[in-house]
Every structure is written in C-alpha cells, then in structure tokens.
Design a protein around this motif. Structure first.
Motif, PDB file in Angstrom:
ATOM      1  N   GLU A   1      33.549  49.529  48.033  1.00  0.00           N
ATOM      2  CA  GLU A   1      34.750  48.750  48.328  1.00  0.00           C
ATOM      3  C   GLU A   1      34.892  47.565  47.378  1.00  0.00           C
ATOM      4  O   GLU A   1      35.979  47.314  46.840  1.00  0.00           O
ATOM      5  CB  GLU A   1      34.709  48.257  49.771  1.00  0.00           C
ATOM      6  CG  GLU A   1      35.961  47.496  50.187  1.00  0.00           C
ATOM      7  CD  GLU A   1      35.947  47.094  51.646  1.00  0.00           C
ATOM      8  OE1 GLU A   1      36.875  46.381  52.073  1.00  0.00           O
ATOM      9  OE2 GLU A   1      35.001  47.486  52.369  1.00  0.00           O
ATOM     10  N   VAL A   2      33.811  46.825  47.166  1.00  0.00           N
ATOM     11  CA  VAL A   2      33.910  45.660  46.282  1.00  0.00           C
ATOM     12  C   VAL A   2      34.067  46.086  44.825  1.00  0.00           C
ATOM     13  O   VAL A   2      34.785  45.448  44.050  1.00  0.00           O
ATOM     14  CB  VAL A   2      32.701  44.711  46.475  1.00  0.00           C
ATOM     15  CG1 VAL A   2      31.421  45.316  45.937  1.00  0.00           C
ATOM     16  CG2 VAL A   2      32.963  43.366  45.797  1.00  0.00           C
ATOM     17  N   ALA A   3      33.436  47.195  44.444  1.00  0.00           N
ATOM     18  CA  ALA A   3      33.600  47.707  43.086  1.00  0.00           C
ATOM     19  C   ALA A   3      35.047  48.114  42.832  1.00  0.00           C
ATOM     20  O   ALA A   3      35.603  47.860  41.755  1.00  0.00           O
ATOM     21  CB  ALA A   3      32.670  48.894  42.848  1.00  0.00           C
ATOM     22  N   LYS A   4      35.667  48.728  43.822  1.00  0.00           N
ATOM     23  CA  LYS A   4      37.075  49.108  43.700  1.00  0.00           C
ATOM     24  C   LYS A   4      37.953  47.867  43.548  1.00  0.00           C
ATOM     25  O   LYS A   4      38.888  47.846  42.736  1.00  0.00           O
ATOM     26  CB  LYS A   4      37.501  49.914  44.924  1.00  0.00           C
ATOM     27  CG  LYS A   4      38.957  50.373  44.880  1.00  0.00           C
ATOM     28  CD  LYS A   4      39.302  51.192  46.122  1.00  0.00           C
ATOM     29  CE  LYS A   4      40.760  51.644  46.088  1.00  0.00           C
ATOM     30  NZ  LYS A   4      41.116  52.437  47.296  1.00  0.00           N
ATOM     31  N   ALA A   5      37.654  46.824  44.318  1.00  0.00           N
ATOM     32  CA  ALA A   5      38.436  45.592  44.249  1.00  0.00           C
ATOM     33  C   ALA A   5      38.346  44.949  42.869  1.00  0.00           C
ATOM     34  O   ALA A   5      39.320  44.357  42.387  1.00  0.00           O
ATOM     35  CB  ALA A   5      37.960  44.612  45.319  1.00  0.00           C
ATOM     36  N   TYR A   6      37.195  45.087  42.225  1.00  0.00           N
ATOM     37  CA  TYR A   6      36.993  44.498  40.897  1.00  0.00           C
ATOM     38  C   TYR A   6      37.252  45.488  39.762  1.00  0.00           C
ATOM     39  O   TYR A   6      36.961  45.197  38.612  1.00  0.00           O
ATOM     40  CB  TYR A   6      35.571  43.936  40.789  1.00  0.00           C
ATOM     41  CG  TYR A   6      35.445  42.558  41.388  1.00  0.00           C
ATOM     42  CD1 TYR A   6      35.552  41.424  40.597  1.00  0.00           C
ATOM     43  CD2 TYR A   6      35.230  42.385  42.755  1.00  0.00           C
ATOM     44  CE1 TYR A   6      35.439  40.158  41.142  1.00  0.00           C
ATOM     45  CE2 TYR A   6      35.124  41.120  43.314  1.00  0.00           C
ATOM     46  CZ  TYR A   6      35.227  40.010  42.491  1.00  0.00           C
ATOM     47  OH  TYR A   6      35.128  38.746  43.042  1.00  0.00           O
ATOM     48  N   ARG A   7      37.805  46.649  40.096  1.00  0.00           N
ATOM     49  CA  ARG A   7      38.139  47.670  39.099  1.00  0.00           C
ATOM     50  C   ARG A   7      36.913  48.060  38.266  1.00  0.00           C
ATOM     51  O   ARG A   7      36.977  48.204  37.059  1.00  0.00           O
ATOM     52  CB  ARG A   7      39.257  47.182  38.172  1.00  0.00           C
ATOM     53  CG  ARG A   7      40.548  46.775  38.865  1.00  0.00           C
ATOM     54  CD  ARG A   7      41.154  47.960  39.611  1.00  0.00           C
ATOM     55  NE  ARG A   7      42.513  47.687  40.056  1.00  0.00           N
ATOM     56  CZ  ARG A   7      42.825  47.188  41.260  1.00  0.00           C
ATOM     57  NH1 ARG A   7      41.878  46.868  42.109  1.00  0.00           N
ATOM     58  NH2 ARG A   7      44.083  46.997  41.601  1.00  0.00           N
ATOM     59  N   VAL A   8      35.779  48.226  38.951  1.00  0.00           N
ATOM     60  CA  VAL A   8      34.525  48.555  38.275  1.00  0.00           C
ATOM     61  C   VAL A   8      34.236  50.047  38.385  1.00  0.00           C
ATOM     62  O   VAL A   8      34.316  50.634  39.464  1.00  0.00           O
ATOM     63  CB  VAL A   8      33.356  47.749  38.874  1.00  0.00           C
ATOM     64  CG1 VAL A   8      32.011  48.282  38.408  1.00  0.00           C
ATOM     65  CG2 VAL A   8      33.498  46.278  38.486  1.00  0.00           C
ATOM     66  N   PHE A   9      33.894  50.630  37.257  1.00  0.00           N
ATOM     67  CA  PHE A   9      33.522  52.047  37.185  1.00  0.00           C
ATOM     68  C   PHE A   9      32.003  52.172  37.290  1.00  0.00           C
ATOM     69  O   PHE A   9      31.268  51.408  36.681  1.00  0.00           O
ATOM     70  CB  PHE A   9      33.995  52.631  35.862  1.00  0.00           C
ATOM     71  CG  PHE A   9      33.361  53.952  35.511  1.00  0.00           C
ATOM     72  CD1 PHE A   9      33.901  55.142  35.977  1.00  0.00           C
ATOM     73  CD2 PHE A   9      32.222  54.008  34.716  1.00  0.00           C
ATOM     74  CE1 PHE A   9      33.319  56.362  35.657  1.00  0.00           C
ATOM     75  CE2 PHE A   9      31.628  55.222  34.390  1.00  0.00           C
ATOM     76  CZ  PHE A   9      32.185  56.404  34.867  1.00  0.00           C
ATOM     77  N   TYR A  10      31.516  53.152  38.074  1.00  0.00           N
ATOM     78  CA  TYR A  10      30.086  53.474  38.062  1.00  0.00           C
ATOM     79  C   TYR A  10      29.875  54.891  38.574  1.00  0.00           C
ATOM     80  O   TYR A  10      30.654  55.405  39.369  1.00  0.00           O
ATOM     81  CB  TYR A  10      29.273  52.479  38.902  1.00  0.00           C
ATOM     82  CG  TYR A  10      29.510  52.510  40.394  1.00  0.00           C
ATOM     83  CD1 TYR A  10      28.675  53.246  41.245  1.00  0.00           C
ATOM     84  CD2 TYR A  10      30.552  51.778  40.975  1.00  0.00           C
ATOM     85  CE1 TYR A  10      28.877  53.258  42.610  1.00  0.00           C
ATOM     86  CE2 TYR A  10      30.760  51.788  42.346  1.00  0.00           C
ATOM     87  CZ  TYR A  10      29.920  52.529  43.162  1.00  0.00           C
ATOM     88  OH  TYR A  10      30.119  52.543  44.528  1.00  0.00           O
ATOM     89  N   GLN A  11      28.807  55.531  38.071  1.00  0.00           N
ATOM     90  CA  GLN A  11      28.460  56.867  38.531  1.00  0.00           C
ATOM     91  C   GLN A  11      26.996  57.154  38.208  1.00  0.00           C
ATOM     92  O   GLN A  11      26.430  56.596  37.262  1.00  0.00           O
ATOM     93  CB  GLN A  11      29.342  57.936  37.887  1.00  0.00           C
ATOM     94  CG  GLN A  11      29.124  58.139  36.408  1.00  0.00           C
ATOM     95  CD  GLN A  11      29.978  59.264  35.834  1.00  0.00           C
ATOM     96  OE1 GLN A  11      30.921  59.729  36.464  1.00  0.00           O
ATOM     97  NE2 GLN A  11      29.661  59.690  34.625  1.00  0.00           N
TER      98      GLN A  11
END
Length: 201
Positions: free
Chosen positions: A141-151
């Motif tokens: 959720e917080v990664a989405k809010a900060y437009r952060v990509f990860y995998q």
C-alpha cells in the motif's frame, strides 16, 4: 565468481535499472536532483513498525522534511550505497538543519526484514534514519502511494532471492507533500546543499 553468476548479476542490475526507469521516468526532468509539479501524485499516510518494534506513522514526522527510500537489507549494492550517501549528506548539515530532516528507509522485503533485522542493519548508517517494516499488504500500500516499483528476482545460482526495485529517494515537505527527489547518482554534497537551501533559506 563463475561466469553464470557474473552474467546473472549483470542481468539483475539491468533489471533494476529498467524497473527504476519504469517507475520513475515521469519524475525526472533532468540532472541529478529533479523537480516536478505532481506533488499530489506521490506520498500518502502510513503506519508501519520501526526497528525498535514501535509504530511510526507519517503524522509522527509532520513538520519536518522526510527523505523516503525503499529498499531491503539483503540488497547487495543500491541500498547500502544510497544509505551511505544519505549518512554522509546528514553529516555535512548544520545541526539546526539536520534536526529538521527525517530520513526513512522502508523495506520492500518484509518477509526477511523484521524489526530485529532492521535494527542490526541500522548500525551501519546514520542514527537519524528510521527503518520501517510491516505486513506485505501494508508495504504494498505505501509503495503504491509513493509510485515505487519492486518485484522478487530468483535464480538457480543463489540460495536466496534478490529484489528489483526503484532507486529514487523522495523529499517530502513539512506538510507531508512531495517536494523533490534525488536520483541514485546524487552526491552527498548535492543533497546537503539542496537541503540547506530549502531549510535554512
């Protein structure tokens, strides 16, 4: 290092670069320190667990400048390099300016990055940096809010997995809104000068 291992590392670093570009290309306006008018598109509320096991929220840090970076403790290069640069930048600041800066490291690997793991990792960098973890859902959720990509990236060459992720460090203002960002190649002197200009005037 075997040839296969070397080729995998090269491929992984290439994926990290591509992922970072895909996640942050719309932010970059040229140079190492970028500006944008899309303040409402980056950031948001969070309630996560810090390296001491206590809850830390965005509201706790209101009134100061947040430097927000997403990474993980098993990261072989980008994360320790970024945290070292942030540490050096903080050391260059006047104490009055440094008191108004709150660096925040948010893990994108909560399965391994427990509070205890983050506490051990924190010993290598500046003591002002906050280290946050949470449930996979909270991190997403917080990664989405900060437009952060990860995998997650897995390979037969390694017993453990790596994480491909964005490498931008966001600067959020005292009101919690996006102000600017620092690219992976930003130097400590550049960051310190930018923070001093914004905070000390």
């Amino acid at each position: 290092m075997s040839k296969k291992t070397f080729l995998f590392l090269v491929s992984f670093l290439g994926l990290a670069l591509v992922g970072s570009i895909a996640a942050g290309y719309w932010l970059v306006s040229g140079g190492r320190i970028g500006q944008t008018e899309t303040a409402d598109l980056v950031g948001g509320p969070f309630s996560l667990t810090d390296e001491t096991g206590a809850t830390l929220t965005n509201e706790d840090l209101k009134g100061r400048y947040m430097m927000v970076f997403f990474g993980y403790t098993y990261c072989p290069d980008v994360c320790p390099t970024t945290l070292t640069v942030v540490t050096q930048a903080l050391d260059q600041l006047d104490p009055a300016v440094r008191d108004k800066v709150e660096p925040v490291f948010i893990t994108i690997d909560p399965a391994r990055d427990t509070s205890a793991a983050l506490a051990a990792y924190s010993q290598h960098f500046h003591d002002k940096i906050h280290y946050l973890t949470g449930t996979p859902e909270e991190i997403a959720e917080v990664a989405k809010a900060y437009r952060v990509f990860y995998q997650k990236v897995e390979s037969e060459e390694f017993s453990d997995y790596l994480m491909d992720h964005s490498t931008v460090t966001y600067l959020m203002g005292p009101d919690g809104r996006y102000v600017s960002h620092y690219g992976f190649n930003a130097e400590p002197e550049e960051i310190a000068a930018d923070l001093t200009k914004r905070i000390a005037g």
